[in-house]
Each structure stands twice: as C-alpha cells, then as structure tokens.
Design a protein around this motif. Structure first.
Motif, PDB file in Angstrom:
ATOM      1  N   ILE A 134      39.352  39.632  38.970  1.00  0.00           N
ATOM      2  CA  ILE A 134      39.382  38.171  38.872  1.00  0.00           C
ATOM      3  C   ILE A 134      40.281  37.710  37.728  1.00  0.00           C
ATOM      4  CG2 ILE A 134      37.270  38.013  37.467  1.00  0.00           C
ATOM      5  CD1 ILE A 134      38.391  35.485  40.134  1.00  0.00           C
ATOM      6  N   PHE A 135      40.261  38.413  36.595  1.00  0.00           N
ATOM      7  CA  PHE A 135      41.079  38.011  35.453  1.00  0.00           C
ATOM      8  C   PHE A 135      42.566  38.139  35.768  1.00  0.00           C
ATOM      9  CE2 PHE A 135      37.348  39.529  32.679  1.00  0.00           C
ATOM     10  CZ  PHE A 135      36.748  38.285  32.748  1.00  0.00           C
ATOM     11  N   VAL A 136      42.928  39.213  36.434  1.00  0.00           N
ATOM     12  CA  VAL A 136      44.328  39.427  36.800  1.00  0.00           C
ATOM     13  C   VAL A 136      44.778  38.353  37.779  1.00  0.00           C
ATOM     14  CG1 VAL A 136      45.946  41.056  37.840  1.00  0.00           C
ATOM     15  CG2 VAL A 136      44.110  41.903  36.358  1.00  0.00           C
ATOM     16  N   LYS A 137      43.903  37.996  38.713  1.00  0.00           N
ATOM     17  CA  LYS A 137      44.255  36.974  39.700  1.00  0.00           C
ATOM     18  C   LYS A 137      44.363  35.587  39.059  1.00  0.00           C
ATOM     19  CE  LYS A 137      42.807  39.317  43.884  1.00  0.00           C
ATOM     20  NZ  LYS A 137      42.047  39.217  45.129  1.00  0.00           N
ATOM     21  N   VAL A 138      43.510  35.292  38.093  1.00  0.00           N
ATOM     22  CA  VAL A 138      43.611  34.009  37.375  1.00  0.00           C
ATOM     23  C   VAL A 138      44.950  33.946  36.638  1.00  0.00           C
ATOM     24  CG1 VAL A 138      42.682  32.659  35.452  1.00  0.00           C
ATOM     25  CG2 VAL A 138      41.138  33.576  37.183  1.00  0.00           C
ATOM     26  N   TYR A 188      38.932  27.841  37.384  1.00  0.00           N
ATOM     27  CA  TYR A 188      38.572  26.926  36.298  1.00  0.00           C
ATOM     28  C   TYR A 188      37.620  27.579  35.294  1.00  0.00           C
ATOM     29  CZ  TYR A 188      41.053  23.089  38.452  1.00  0.00           C
ATOM     30  OH  TYR A 188      42.040  22.290  38.960  1.00  0.00           O
ATOM     31  N   LYS A 189      36.790  28.489  35.767  1.00  0.00           N
ATOM     32  CA  LYS A 189      35.852  29.170  34.868  1.00  0.00           C
ATOM     33  C   LYS A 189      36.592  30.027  33.844  1.00  0.00           C
ATOM     34  CE  LYS A 189      31.870  32.276  34.868  1.00  0.00           C
ATOM     35  NZ  LYS A 189      30.890  32.998  35.686  1.00  0.00           N
ATOM     36  N   TYR A 190      37.680  30.687  34.250  1.00  0.00           N
ATOM     37  CA  TYR A 190      38.356  31.653  33.381  1.00  0.00           C
ATOM     38  C   TYR A 190      39.733  31.226  32.886  1.00  0.00           C
ATOM     39  CZ  TYR A 190      34.734  34.810  35.077  1.00  0.00           C
ATOM     40  OH  TYR A 190      33.539  35.392  35.383  1.00  0.00           O
ATOM     41  N   LYS A 191      40.268  30.113  33.362  1.00  0.00           N
ATOM     42  CA  LYS A 191      41.670  29.780  33.075  1.00  0.00           C
ATOM     43  C   LYS A 191      41.999  29.680  31.585  1.00  0.00           C
ATOM     44  CE  LYS A 191      41.564  24.716  33.262  1.00  0.00           C
ATOM     45  NZ  LYS A 191      41.995  24.451  31.921  1.00  0.00           N
ATOM     46  N   GLU A 224      46.612  25.548  45.869  1.00  0.00           N
ATOM     47  CA  GLU A 224      47.623  26.393  46.501  1.00  0.00           C
ATOM     48  C   GLU A 224      47.703  27.755  45.810  1.00  0.00           C
ATOM     49  OE1 GLU A 224      52.422  26.225  47.492  1.00  0.00           O
ATOM     50  OE2 GLU A 224      51.472  24.571  46.411  1.00  0.00           O
ATOM     51  N   ALA A 225      47.704  27.768  44.484  1.00  0.00           N
ATOM     52  CA  ALA A 225      47.806  29.019  43.731  1.00  0.00           C
ATOM     53  C   ALA A 225      46.586  29.906  43.950  1.00  0.00           C
ATOM     54  CB  ALA A 225      47.989  28.727  42.247  1.00  0.00           C
ATOM     55  N   THR A 226      45.402  29.307  43.904  1.00  0.00           N
ATOM     56  CA  THR A 226      44.187  30.110  44.082  1.00  0.00           C
ATOM     57  C   THR A 226      44.099  30.670  45.503  1.00  0.00           C
ATOM     58  OG1 THR A 226      42.868  28.115  44.522  1.00  0.00           O
ATOM     59  CG2 THR A 226      42.865  28.970  42.260  1.00  0.00           C
ATOM     60  N   GLN A 227      44.538  29.906  46.463  1.00  0.00           N
ATOM     61  CA  GLN A 227      44.535  30.393  47.848  1.00  0.00           C
ATOM     62  C   GLN A 227      45.493  31.574  47.992  1.00  0.00           C
ATOM     63  OE1 GLN A 227      45.621  27.461  50.775  1.00  0.00           O
ATOM     64  NE2 GLN A 227      44.954  28.728  52.474  1.00  0.00           N
ATOM     65  N   MET A 228      46.662  31.488  47.365  1.00  0.00           N
ATOM     66  CA  MET A 228      47.656  32.556  47.479  1.00  0.00           C
ATOM     67  C   MET A 228      47.194  33.856  46.818  1.00  0.00           C
ATOM     68  SD  MET A 228      51.312  30.608  47.203  1.00  0.00           S
ATOM     69  CE  MET A 228      52.255  32.065  47.616  1.00  0.00           C
ATOM     70  N   LYS A 285      47.979  31.248  37.286  1.00  0.00           N
ATOM     71  CA  LYS A 285      48.567  30.433  36.217  1.00  0.00           C
ATOM     72  C   LYS A 285      50.083  30.625  36.159  1.00  0.00           C
ATOM     73  CE  LYS A 285      46.483  30.140  32.226  1.00  0.00           C
ATOM     74  NZ  LYS A 285      45.737  30.429  30.992  1.00  0.00           N
ATOM     75  N   ARG A 286      50.540  31.881  36.296  1.00  0.00           N
ATOM     76  CA  ARG A 286      51.975  32.164  36.286  1.00  0.00           C
ATOM     77  C   ARG A 286      52.675  31.459  37.441  1.00  0.00           C
ATOM     78  NH1 ARG A 286      55.630  34.430  38.875  1.00  0.00           N
ATOM     79  NH2 ARG A 286      54.207  35.253  40.453  1.00  0.00           N
ATOM     80  N   MET A 287      52.066  31.491  38.616  1.00  0.00           N
ATOM     81  CA  MET A 287      52.669  30.862  39.790  1.00  0.00           C
ATOM     82  C   MET A 287      52.814  29.357  39.607  1.00  0.00           C
ATOM     83  SD  MET A 287      50.727  33.065  42.724  1.00  0.00           S
ATOM     84  CE  MET A 287      51.670  32.531  44.133  1.00  0.00           C
ATOM     85  N   MET A 288      51.851  28.740  38.943  1.00  0.00           N
ATOM     86  CA  MET A 288      51.944  27.299  38.700  1.00  0.00           C
ATOM     87  C   MET A 288      53.000  27.004  37.626  1.00  0.00           C
ATOM     88  SD  MET A 288      48.035  25.968  39.309  1.00  0.00           S
ATOM     89  CE  MET A 288      47.724  25.934  37.622  1.00  0.00           C
ATOM     90  N   GLN A 289      53.073  27.840  36.585  1.00  0.00           N
ATOM     91  CA  GLN A 289      54.057  27.614  35.524  1.00  0.00           C
ATOM     92  C   GLN A 289      55.483  27.779  36.022  1.00  0.00           C
ATOM     93  OE1 GLN A 289      52.744  30.334  32.465  1.00  0.00           O
ATOM     94  NE2 GLN A 289      51.635  28.722  31.392  1.00  0.00           N
ATOM     95  N   THR A 290      55.701  28.731  36.942  1.00  0.00           N
ATOM     96  CA  THR A 290      57.050  28.976  37.442  1.00  0.00           C
ATOM     97  C   THR A 290      57.437  28.047  38.584  1.00  0.00           C
ATOM     98  OG1 THR A 290      56.293  30.672  39.007  1.00  0.00           O
ATOM     99  CG2 THR A 290      56.970  31.419  36.787  1.00  0.00           C
ATOM    100  N   GLY A 291      56.482  27.258  39.076  1.00  0.00           N
ATOM    101  CA  GLY A 291      56.775  26.337  40.162  1.00  0.00           C
ATOM    102  C   GLY A 291      56.634  26.954  41.545  1.00  0.00           C
TER     103      GLY A 291
END
Length: 147
Positions: free
Chosen positions: A18-22, A52-55, A39-43, A26-32
């Motif tokens: 879960i930590f790696v996926k969070v 949101y719990k771990y971000k 969308e990011a969590t689904q991917m 986050k990286r996917m959102m930062q890079t656009g």
C-alpha cells in the motif's frame, strides 16, 4: 521544537504494498500522468480512502548518500520574516541554498520551494526539518525530492 517525528529510510521491497502504491499515485499526480486522486488511485489499484490515510506519511526518498541536492517545500504564512527565519535554519545547518522559488500568497499563505546542496550539513536532515517547521508562521515544511 514541536514534533518528534522520526524518519527511516526503508527499501521499497520491505514496505507493505500500500505504501509503494500511495507513493506511485502521488508521483503520477505530480508528473501530470493523472489529473485527479481518483484517476491515480484507480491506476495503481488502491482505494481513495487508503490514499488519503497514508498520503502525508509516505514520501519517496532518493539515496541521499549519492544525491546531495534536496528540494524542500514549505507553506509559509504571509508575514514579515518567516522566509528569512527558514533560510536561517538552512544557514545554521550548513546546507547551501541553490534556488528559492516563492509563489504569491493566496489566502494568507505562500508556497516556497528551496533546493539545497546538503553534503556539508552539520545537522541531520530531521533536525533541519524540525527547526524549520517549528518557526512561527511555517504551516508545513517537508522534503519534496532528493536528486
């Protein structure tokens, strides 16, 4: 000076998935690559609630032994002397500031990004973060990236 948070550098292979996926979301959102949390969590295959719990607790951390340029992000209240005090923490720690970018304040706070060369620091990274976050007017201060 406030918080007693400890940081650990742990191999991604040793972390719960879960930590790696969070971190990946986050990286996917930062890079656009993704525009929204949904969308990011689904991917990456996690729930929004898990994100949101771990971000705020999961930050990718590049190997600081080989990459000594670290980028910090802070949210500072729009008040005289706050940025100057933060910069004083960097001077005290022995970090060499390379760039400073501050946004125009919105709703009383401004974002500031500071890139610093840290190979000659006389204090730990945790001490620098604690000192900066302990300054009156600093809402948030964290490592954004190593490298």
């Amino acid at each position: 000076m406030g918080r007693e948070t400890k940081y650990y550098i742990v191999s991604a292979e040793a972390l719960p998935e879960i930590f790696v996926k969070v971190a990946e979301a986050k990286r996917m959102m930062q890079t656009g690559e993704c525009d929204t949390v949904g969308e990011a969590t689904q991917m990456v295959g996690i729930s929004r609630s898990a994100f949101y719990k771990y971000k705020d607790a999961v930050q990718p951390f590049n190997d600081l032994k080989t990459q000594r340029i670290i980028t910090f992000y802070g949210s500072l209240k729009d008040a005289p002397g706050v940025l100057s005090s933060v910069l004083g923490c960097f001077a005290q720690s022995g970090a060499n500031i390379l760039t400073i970018n501050q946004s125009i304040p919105v709703n009383g706070c401004a974002g500031v990004t500071i890139a610093a060369e840290t190979s000659h620091m006389v204090e730990s990274l945790e001490t620098l973060l604690d000192n900066a976050e302990g300054i009156e007017g600093v809402v948030k201060f964290e490592v954004l990236a190593g490298g």
